[in-house]
Scaffold this motif. Structure first.
Motif, PDB file in Angstrom:
ATOM      1  N   GLY A 134       0.802  -1.213   0.000  1.00 47.23           N
ATOM      2  CA  GLY A 134       0.000   0.000   0.000  1.00 47.23           C
ATOM      3  C   GLY A 134       0.834   1.261   0.000  1.00 47.23           C
ATOM      4  O   GLY A 134       0.481   2.247  -0.666  1.00 47.23           O
ATOM      5  N   ASP A 135       1.957   1.254   0.715  1.00 46.37           N
ATOM      6  CA  ASP A 135       2.757   2.463   0.837  1.00 46.37           C
ATOM      7  C   ASP A 135       3.600   2.743  -0.392  1.00 46.37           C
ATOM      8  O   ASP A 135       4.005   3.884  -0.619  1.00 46.37           O
ATOM      9  CB  ASP A 135       3.679   2.363   2.061  1.00 46.37           C
ATOM     10  N   ALA A 148       2.799   1.460  -3.692  1.00 39.04           N
ATOM     11  CA  ALA A 148       2.101   1.294  -4.969  1.00 39.04           C
ATOM     12  C   ALA A 148       1.349   2.540  -5.417  1.00 39.04           C
ATOM     13  O   ALA A 148       0.808   2.575  -6.515  1.00 39.04           O
ATOM     14  CB  ALA A 148       1.133   0.119  -4.891  1.00 39.04           C
ATOM     15  N   GLY A 149       1.283   3.572  -4.581  1.00 40.52           N
ATOM     16  CA  GLY A 149       0.557   4.776  -4.951  1.00 40.52           C
ATOM     17  C   GLY A 149      -0.917   4.712  -4.625  1.00 40.52           C
ATOM     18  O   GLY A 149      -1.609   5.717  -4.681  1.00 40.52           O
ATOM     19  N   ASN A 150      -1.428   3.531  -4.318  1.00 43.41           N
ATOM     20  CA  ASN A 150      -2.815   3.345  -3.898  1.00 43.41           C
ATOM     21  C   ASN A 150      -2.776   2.659  -2.537  1.00 43.41           C
ATOM     22  O   ASN A 150      -2.470   1.472  -2.446  1.00 43.41           O
ATOM     23  CB  ASN A 150      -3.571   2.495  -4.918  1.00 43.41           C
ATOM     24  N   ASP A 151      -3.072   3.426  -1.482  1.00 40.93           N
ATOM     25  CA  ASP A 151      -2.763   2.930  -0.137  1.00 40.93           C
ATOM     26  C   ASP A 151      -3.853   2.075   0.491  1.00 40.93           C
ATOM     27  O   ASP A 151      -3.787   1.793   1.688  1.00 40.93           O
ATOM     28  CB  ASP A 151      -2.420   4.095   0.786  1.00 40.93           C
ATOM     29  N   TRP A 152      -4.841   1.593  -0.264  1.00 41.87           N
ATOM     30  CA  TRP A 152      -5.893   0.799   0.370  1.00 41.87           C
ATOM     31  C   TRP A 152      -5.367  -0.487   1.004  1.00 41.87           C
ATOM     32  O   TRP A 152      -5.896  -0.907   2.046  1.00 41.87           O
ATOM     33  CB  TRP A 152      -7.022   0.485  -0.626  1.00 41.87           C
ATOM     34  N   SER A 161      -2.750  -0.817   2.753  1.00 45.44           N
ATOM     35  CA  SER A 161      -2.229  -0.433   4.067  1.00 45.44           C
ATOM     36  C   SER A 161      -3.343  -0.318   5.096  1.00 45.44           C
ATOM     37  O   SER A 161      -3.109  -0.522   6.300  1.00 45.44           O
ATOM     38  CB  SER A 161      -1.476   0.894   3.976  1.00 45.44           C
ATOM     39  N   TRP A 162      -4.539   0.005   4.648  1.00 51.84           N
ATOM     40  CA  TRP A 162      -5.668   0.093   5.568  1.00 51.84           C
ATOM     41  C   TRP A 162      -6.121  -1.287   6.043  1.00 51.84           C
ATOM     42  O   TRP A 162      -6.891  -1.401   7.001  1.00 51.84           O
ATOM     43  CB  TRP A 162      -6.830   0.819   4.905  1.00 51.84           C
ATOM     44  N   ARG A 211      -1.215   5.983   9.516  1.00 53.39           N
ATOM     45  CA  ARG A 211      -2.440   6.706   9.140  1.00 53.39           C
ATOM     46  C   ARG A 211      -2.967   7.566  10.278  1.00 53.39           C
ATOM     47  O   ARG A 211      -3.796   8.450  10.055  1.00 53.39           O
ATOM     48  CB  ARG A 211      -3.518   5.722   8.696  1.00 53.39           C
TER      49      ARG A 211
END
Length: 530
Positions: free
Chosen positions: A206-207, A209-213, A215-216, A225
């Protein structure tokens, strides 16, 4: 009788048994964020310097992969990012602490002995969780207080302290669940570490790849976050609380429905007869140590890939910082800065490798305490042969993992500079240069096991002292004689043009002396010493 009857007594017992190890990892992990903050205050005192560092280094993909994202260029924001890797260590320590006090105790038969007294169904798991939760809370309080003492805002320091606490709490509860799923401590650790690895993988994906979903979805990603010092988002702290409740809701029902000594997952049956590889003590030692050395090598390899990829960014981190430019000028320019960065990171890898050596050496103590050593020594196996079979892995392991770290670091750094063959050789040498210092601590563990087996775990205290001296020595301007206590102080910087191998010979001789003395004392003492 209540389901929690006896919990208080078990808590006291666990605190008694962990009176050295628990304060050790709490103190070390509480001090490190404070040193990071002090370094940022000294090296990047202005906003312009910190902004240049943020763009040139803190947002480098390799740095983000290792530490997590940075949301601002304040000293607090940079410190929170720099401390990101420590959350992984907190999670690991909490996970293993719970497993050690639950499944390991059950596998050794001590849980059954205690269960014969007045003990409630939930007492064992609850006591292990309470002890670990308390350690995490103390760690969070000390961390927050240390950050405030450096001059950072109270709100951000409290937020980071809570992140530390809740990260530990989540993975402690995961350890409690893993302990219910399998009948062996090794299996429980494998399940727990697989969960920790998955959390790290999701955070990394997530951190970077540019799309942090992703990581959530990771407990290791929630801390960043919260954004300590950069407009705290307190509501994110509800996520680890919810995860803890969910994991506990799964662990507790299972803990009372399974048989004592059994797990939910059926055990994998082994062969009816041992193979030729188990015909001697060295074969048995290989069987006991092979999983450990494999996973440590994988971890060091991944770490080397990340560190090598971040090295070139370290050479650019000096832009706009007069203090750093002065340091880099003395080092020989940006390439000198990259070499200094790699030298420091590989020295930290050496400290971690020393931890492997200590762990491998203390496997002898675990075998003796579990009653496994006595039957082996009752055969024709000599004491010296049995001990050397384990010492061999305590010495070989640091060589293997540091060689892996050096090679992977050299590979990624060489790709970034366009000179792979040269950098492979240089980084391999830099990694292996840490081996003699790691051997000294492994030798100390062997000595303590042979001479004072009940105090063998004190080797971890010595390692913690080495870590603290390395991290705090320059900040506190400690006297050189005190810094010289750590064997890692004497390791030469082989990435520089001029260095001498004499300290490596001296450290190796010291390690051999310690291990040999441990062997001689082990041959004369009683077995087992419980």
């Amino acid at each position: 009788m209540s389901a929690l009857t006896g919990t208080r007594h078990l808590v006291r017992l666990m605190l008694r048994r962990d009176r050295l190890l628990l304060p050790l990892w709490v103190l070390v992990l509480a001090v490190l964020p404070m040193t990071y903050a002090a370094s940022f205050f000294e090296l990047f005192p202005t906003a312009a310097e910190r902004a240049a560092y943020l763009e040139g280094t803190a947002r480098n993909p390799s740095i983000v992969a290792l530490l997590g994202p940075a949301y601002g260029d304040s000293v607090g924001g940079l410190t929170a990012q720099r401390s990101g890797f420590l959350l992984l260590i907190v999670a690991l320590a909490s996970l293993l602490t719970v497993i050690r006090h639950t499944r390991t105790e059950e596998e050794a038969g001590r849980r059954e002995l205690l269960g014969g007294s007045v003990l409630g169904r939930h007492a064992g798991l609850t006591a292990a969780l309470l002890v670990t939760y308390a350690a995490d809370v103390v760690l969070g309080l000390l961390t927050a207080a240390g950050l405030v003492s450096t001059g950072l805002p109270v709100g951000g320091s409290v937020a980071y302290g809570l992140v530390t606490v809740l990260t530990g709490v989540v993975f402690a509860t995961l350890g409690g669940l893993a302990a219910q799923l399998t009948e062996t401590a090794g299996g429980a650790r494998g399940i727990g570490l697989a969960g920790l690895g998955a959390a790290f993988g999701l955070r990394l994906a997530g951190d970077t790849a540019g799309n942090d979903w992703p990581s959530w979805l990771s407990p290791l990603g929630w801390g960043a976050r919260v954004r300590p010092y950069e407009g705290e988002r307190w509501w994110v702290l509800l996520l680890p609380l919810a995860a803890t409740v969910l994991l506990a809701a799964l662990a507790y029902p299972v803990s009372v429905r399974r048989d004592l000594g059994a797990g939910v997952l059926p055990p994998r049956l082994g062969p009816a007869t041992a193979g030729g590889a188990l015909s001697g003590p060295f074969g048995l030692a290989w069987r006991l140590h092979r999983g450990q050395i494999l996973w440590w090598s994988v971890g060091f390899g991944l770490l080397g890939l990340i560190l090598g990829g971040a090295a070139e960014a370290a050479g650019r981190s000096v832009e706009g910082s007069p203090r750093m430019e002065e340091i880099v000028a003395r080092l020989g320019g940006a390439s000198g800065m990259a070499d200094a960065y790699l030298g420091v990171t590989l020295s930290l890898a050496g400290l971690a490798a020393a931890g492997y050596g200590i762990q491998a050496a203390l496997r002898m103590r675990a075998e003796e305490s579990a009653g496994h050593a006595e039957p082996v020594l009752a055969t024709g196996t000599r004491r010296s042969t049995w001990l050397l079979s384990h010492v061999a892995f305590a010495l070989l392991g640091p060589v293997v993992v540091l060689a892996v770290a050096g090679l992977t670091t050299g590979l990624t750094y060489g790709l970034s500079t366009g000179d792979v063959p040269r950098q492979l050789g240089r980084m391999l040498a830099a990694g292996l240069a840490q081996v003699p210092a790691a051997w000294v601590l492994a030798g100390l563990a062997v000595l303590l096991y042979g001479l004072l087996p009940r105090l063998a775990s004190a080797a971890w205290v010595v390692l913690a002292v080495c870590v603290l001296l390395g991290q705090l020595g320059a900040v506190l301007e400690l006297d050189q004689w005190l810094l010289d206590v750590s064997p890692f102080t004497h390791t030469p910087q082989v990435l520089r043009d001029a260095w001498t191998p004499t300290p490596l010979y001296v450290l190796t001789a010291l390690a051999v002396t310690l291990a040999t003395t441990g062997l001689l004392t082990f041959r004369r003492r009683d077995i087992p010493v419980l």
